[in-house]
Enzyme design. Structure first.
Site, PDB file in Angstrom:
ATOM      1  N   CYS A  75       0.831  -1.204   0.000  1.00 39.95           N
ATOM      2  CA  CYS A  75       0.000   0.000   0.000  1.00 39.95           C
ATOM      3  C   CYS A  75       0.866   1.254   0.000  1.00 39.95           C
ATOM      4  O   CYS A  75       1.972   1.259   0.547  1.00 39.95           O
ATOM      5  CB  CYS A  75      -0.892   0.053   1.243  1.00 39.95           C
ATOM      6  SG  CYS A  75      -1.832  -1.438   1.592  1.00 39.95           S
ATOM      7  N   ASP A  76       0.333   2.313  -0.579  1.00 41.15           N
ATOM      8  CA  ASP A  76       0.971   3.614  -0.461  1.00 41.15           C
ATOM      9  C   ASP A  76      -0.104   4.682  -0.530  1.00 41.15           C
ATOM     10  O   ASP A  76      -1.144   4.488  -1.166  1.00 41.15           O
ATOM     11  CB  ASP A  76       2.008   3.842  -1.559  1.00 41.15           C
ATOM     12  CG  ASP A  76       2.895   5.032  -1.239  1.00 41.15           C
ATOM     13  OD1 ASP A  76       3.759   4.893  -0.351  1.00 41.15           O
ATOM     14  OD2 ASP A  76       2.711   6.102  -1.838  1.00 41.15           O
ATOM     15  N   SER A  77       0.154   5.793   0.137  1.00 41.51           N
ATOM     16  CA  SER A  77      -0.799   6.896   0.157  1.00 41.51           C
ATOM     17  C   SER A  77      -0.076   8.216  -0.010  1.00 41.51           C
ATOM     18  O   SER A  77       1.063   8.374   0.431  1.00 41.51           O
ATOM     19  CB  SER A  77      -1.582   6.919   1.483  1.00 41.51           C
ATOM     20  OG  SER A  77      -2.295   5.727   1.697  1.00 41.51           O
TER      21      SER A  77
END
EC number: 3.6.1.9
Length: 211
Positions: A75-77
């Protein structure tokens, strides 16, 4: 089949545990700047998805040896700020304060990228990825409130310089879209991606785990 979270984020772990999944956590240690530098003029969704994929791929060798039948999720944000700037983790109190002053009373778009890799017998059998955008409406903290918030250290190490579930929640007016994506892992998007690679999320559930 084990669910492997390729992230050190306590918020992502908490979301999964409260939703019935107690994942094996393996931290990727990916150099995000190096990944970004290797891309040619990526759009924000392309960048956040590429970073998520890099994190999932980085842990595959270790996971294959430890849990040969697994689904690995990276995941990345990052925040598309009200002024159009794409921002990750502030890193310093000064940067966090500047970002909050620019965002106060306005809305930004939180982009979350996910990558899913399926291992069977230690071999990759499927991959997929996707992203989601959620609008975050920021309040207008006073200077004293902003100073106190930054002093907690919380906004320095999270995408966009805010959290929804921690101290930052006091200064968020609302969220338009998937709230779990603002916490770092979108449950609806993860379910969709798992389905794309032939995995039903309900087969990964256990009893809810205390956060």
């Amino acid at each position: 089949m084990r669910f492997v979270l390729a992230s050190a984020s306590p918020a992502r772990l908490s979301v999964l545990r409260s939703a019935g999944i107690d994942p094996l956590v393996r931290v990727s240690g990916v150099d995000e700047d190096a990944v970004a530098a290797g891309l040619t003029d990526p759009t924000p969704p392309e960048l956040v998805t590429a970073l998520a994929a890099a994190k999932a791929e980085a842990v595959l060798p270790a996971v294959a040896a430890e849990a040969p039948d697994a689904v690995v999720v990276g995941c990345d944000s990052m925040l598309s700020a009200p002024d159009g700037e794409i921002v990750g983790k502030p890193g310093t109190p000064q940067a966090a304060a500047e970002r909050w002053r620019k965002a106060a009373g306005r809305s930004g778009e939180l982009l979350t990228g996910h990558a899913v890799v399926v291992l069977r017998g230690g071999e990759v059998v499927a991959r997929t990825q996707g992203h989601l955008a959620t609008t975050v409406r920021f309040s207008e903290p006073t200077e004293a409130e902003l100073d106190a918030y930054i002093a907690t250290g919380e906004p320095l190490h999270v995408a966009g310089g805010f959290t929804l579930e921690g101290f930052g929640g006091w200064f968020i007016e609302g969220v338009d879209g998937d709230p779990s994506s603002v916490l770092g892992i979108s449950l609806p998007l993860t379910r969709k991606l798992l389905a794309e690679v032939g995995v039903s999320v309900v087969t990964l559930w256990g009893p809810p785990v205390a956060r």
